[in-house]
Design an enzyme around this catalytic site. Sequence first.
Site, PDB file in Angstrom:
ATOM      1  N   GLU A   1       0.809  -1.214   0.000  1.00  0.00           N
ATOM      2  CA  GLU A   1       0.000   0.000   0.000  1.00  0.00           C
ATOM      3  C   GLU A   1       0.844   1.266   0.000  1.00  0.00           C
ATOM      4  O   GLU A   1       0.440   2.306   0.528  1.00  0.00           O
ATOM      5  CB  GLU A   1      -0.946  -0.014   1.208  1.00  0.00           C
ATOM      6  CG  GLU A   1      -1.900  -1.207   1.211  1.00  0.00           C
ATOM      7  CD  GLU A   1      -2.806  -1.232   2.423  1.00  0.00           C
ATOM      8  OE1 GLU A   1      -2.734  -0.279   3.247  1.00  0.00           O
ATOM      9  OE2 GLU A   1      -3.585  -2.199   2.568  1.00  0.00           O
ATOM     10  N   CYS A   2       2.012   1.195  -0.587  1.00  0.00           N
ATOM     11  CA  CYS A   2       2.945   2.326  -0.602  1.00  0.00           C
ATOM     12  C   CYS A   2       2.811   3.085  -1.920  1.00  0.00           C
ATOM     13  O   CYS A   2       2.400   2.523  -2.947  1.00  0.00           O
ATOM     14  CB  CYS A   2       4.377   1.804  -0.425  1.00  0.00           C
ATOM     15  SG  CYS A   2       5.655   3.074  -0.461  1.00  0.00           S
ATOM     16  N   GLY A   3       3.166   4.346  -1.904  1.00  0.00           N
ATOM     17  CA  GLY A   3       3.133   5.121  -3.133  1.00  0.00           C
ATOM     18  C   GLY A   3       4.137   4.622  -4.170  1.00  0.00           C
ATOM     19  O   GLY A   3       4.005   4.921  -5.358  1.00  0.00           O
TER      20      GLY A   3
ATOM     21  N   THR B   1       4.681   1.363  -4.666  1.00  0.00           N
ATOM     22  CA  THR B   1       4.377  -0.044  -4.919  1.00  0.00           C
ATOM     23  C   THR B   1       4.244  -0.369  -6.409  1.00  0.00           C
ATOM     24  O   THR B   1       4.920  -1.274  -6.923  1.00  0.00           O
ATOM     25  CB  THR B   1       3.096  -0.450  -4.176  1.00  0.00           C
ATOM     26  OG1 THR B   1       3.291  -0.288  -2.765  1.00  0.00           O
ATOM     27  CG2 THR B   1       2.729  -1.897  -4.478  1.00  0.00           C
TER      28      THR B   1
END
Length: 248
Positions: free
Chosen positions: A116-118, A120
């Site tokens: 859920e990371c920017g 990803t």
Amino acid sequence: MSASGDESGVLTVIPLTGGAGEGGPPSLTGGAGKAPPPAPPPAMGSRVRGATLVLVLLIVGGTTSLLLLLLPPTTNGTPRGPRDFYSHAVTDIRGRRVELEAFRGSVSLVVNVASECGYTQAHYAALQKLYRELGPTHFKVLAFPCNQFGAQEPGSNADVEAFARHTQGASFPLFAKSLVLGVNAEPALRFLYDALGQEPRWNFWKFLVDAEGRPVGAWGPDTPVEELRPHIVGLVRDVILKRRSEEL
């Protein structure tokens, strides 16, 4: 001694042995008749030297024992324990123990991933592209999910695997969710940090490992995967040339 009488009836004393010496008792062995003097006690210097030698032996023995305790255990004279990244064992995304020794001889890019990371989407796509083009024989991507940065990997191992495989199309090896920071950090990852003097500060930190398990370099998430390609290609070329020379 013995006594005998002469014709006059006078008693004459006859010594049993000769050479008793004047005023001395008779000797049964024919010696001087005087007992040898007792041996003198050892000199103070000799006693001190003896005590010093014992003390030195005790110190040397204790020091040797301490050094043996501090040295790493050995098997047939060969030290046990991790010598490089591939000497470690880890747990894969399905809970199975994996000896990283299985990857020795291949170049590896080790990455702490998150769902859920920017970073990803871009990283998963670039990692899979690199793995498809250079792997899997000479190059591996080894992904370690982690929830320590912004709680951006909150799901279970099953959730992580489903996301990586089905949503992102990743085919490279995935390992169980791991701690990458702190005293309980995954030892295989801790080895990389200690060797390079650099810890991850966010998701998608990338560590390049050569075919012998030696850390080569580290890059943060701001460095695109494609920028690492020249480094990886150079190491892979070395692996291929080495194998060809061994086959000749």
